[in-house]
Write a protein that holds these residues in place. Structure first.
Motif, mmCIF file in Angstrom:
data_model
loop_
_atom_site.group_PDB
_atom_site.id
_atom_site.type_symbol
_atom_site.label_atom_id
_atom_site.label_comp_id
_atom_site.label_asym_id
_atom_site.label_seq_id
_atom_site.Cartn_x
_atom_site.Cartn_y
_atom_site.Cartn_z
ATOM 1 N N ARG A 43 0.263 3.672 -5.291
ATOM 2 C CA ARG A 43 -0.485 2.580 -5.931
ATOM 3 C C ARG A 43 -1.976 2.692 -5.651
ATOM 4 O O ARG A 43 -2.811 2.423 -6.530
ATOM 5 C CB ARG A 43 0.050 1.219 -5.446
ATOM 6 N N ARG A 108 2.622 15.074 -4.992
ATOM 7 C CA ARG A 108 3.595 14.640 -3.974
ATOM 8 C C ARG A 108 3.465 15.500 -2.721
ATOM 9 O O ARG A 108 3.511 14.994 -1.614
ATOM 10 C CB ARG A 108 5.027 14.688 -4.524
ATOM 11 N N ARG A 129 10.981 6.067 -2.401
ATOM 12 C CA ARG A 129 11.966 6.667 -3.314
ATOM 13 C C ARG A 129 12.523 7.977 -2.762
ATOM 14 O O ARG A 129 13.601 8.404 -3.138
ATOM 15 C CB ARG A 129 11.326 6.984 -4.682
HETATM 16 O O1 DC Z 1 7.819 1.122 -4.219
HETATM 17 P P1 DC Z 1 6.757 0.828 -5.304
HETATM 18 O O2 DC Z 1 7.297 0.061 -6.457
HETATM 19 O O3 DC Z 1 5.546 0.185 -4.732
HETATM 20 O O4 DC Z 1 6.320 2.286 -5.843
HETATM 21 C C1 DC Z 1 5.427 2.449 -6.920
HETATM 22 C C2 DC Z 1 5.706 3.765 -7.625
HETATM 23 O O5 DC Z 1 5.380 4.847 -6.748
HETATM 24 C C3 DC Z 1 7.161 3.997 -8.020
HETATM 25 O O6 DC Z 1 7.440 3.553 -9.328
HETATM 26 C C4 DC Z 1 7.322 5.478 -7.910
HETATM 27 C C5 DC Z 1 6.326 5.891 -6.893
HETATM 28 N N1 DC Z 1 6.913 6.206 -5.599
HETATM 29 C C6 DC Z 1 7.473 7.448 -5.438
HETATM 30 O O7 DC Z 1 7.544 8.214 -6.393
HETATM 31 N N2 DC Z 1 7.934 7.838 -4.227
HETATM 32 C C7 DC Z 1 7.900 6.999 -3.186
HETATM 33 N N3 DC Z 1 8.355 7.398 -2.005
HETATM 34 C C8 DC Z 1 7.370 5.697 -3.333
HETATM 35 C C9 DC Z 1 6.891 5.313 -4.565
#
Ligand code: DC
Length: 219
Positions: A43, A108, A129
């Protein structure tokens, strides 16, 4: 509660709105462990990209933002270079953009070390995630928190209403479903259930019940 080993590392994954942020924070407070909201990193990158007119497909420009990030989680707040940005990074625009940029495997890779740096020796609760699958594959406890799209949209609706926002449950549900699809179907570190993960559906559980249940998994 006495932890079986120190530092103890808990990794929690799950879809948007499954409650993992609140739950992970409560567990970290209870067990006196560090806390990482990995979504906040995506974010913050999204926030910087939008401010600098960087489109979500310009991976090198997105990567150039990573080095400028100095983040902290304090109390319930997210701090970026000492500024409280908790609410700024929770808008629908940032939710969508962060999920779009999360498809880039190079980006990433660039934030792997930043995420791992939150594991500083006194243990950690990390949520996101790919905490159980990629970032902390050796976590002592892995949890996958789930809830139906309907329940997750409902929770989000109540949160936003409380803050005085004018929201529509149908559009929230479709935003959540679109984000699930992007997060689960992308090639780079998609959201999935790790082999050793304990799966918990929170549709009919309160926050307190979910925390208690996770604490029973610590052996
Ligand atoms: O958990 P969140 O809704 O705040 O995460 C926002 C976006 O960040 C989510 O849609 C995908 C990405 N994200 C990710 O790909 N891997 C993570 N470990 C955390 C978040």
């Amino acid at each position: 509660m006495k932890l079986p080993k120190v530092p103890y590392l808990i990794a929690i994954d799950g879809p948007a709105g499954s409650g993992k942020g609140t739950i992970a924070k409560l567990i970290s407070d209870k067990l006196n462990l560090n806390y990482l909201d990995s979504g906040a990193i995506y974010r913050v990158i999204a926030l910087g990209a939008i401010a600098n007119n960087i489109p979500s497909d310009q991976v090198l420009k997105l990567i150039s933002l990573v080095g400028t990030i100095n983040m902290k989680f304090e109390g319930g707040d997210v701090l970026l270079n000492k500024e409280i940005i908790t609410d700024k990074i929770r808008t629908s625009e940032i939710s969508k953009f962060s999920s779009e940029i999360a498809v880039h495997s190079r980006l990433r890779d660039e934030i792997l070390n930043l995420q791992r740096s939150f594991n500083q020796g006194n243990g950690l609760v990390a949520e996101g995630r790919d905490m159980t699958t990629v970032v902390f594959p050796n976590a002592d406890l892995k949890v996958y928190l789930d809830a139906s799209p309907h329940e997750r949209a409902n929770r989000r609706y109540k949160q936003l209403k409380l803050k005085g926002n004018n929201v529509n449950i149908l559009s929230l549900t479709s935003e959540i479903e679109a984000r699930d699809k992007r997060d689960k179907e992308r090639k780079a570190s998609p959201l999935k259930i790790a082999d050793e993960a304990k799966v918990l559906n929170t549709d009919d559980l309160t926050i307190g019940q979910t925390v208690d249940k996770i604490l029973t998994f610590i052996i």
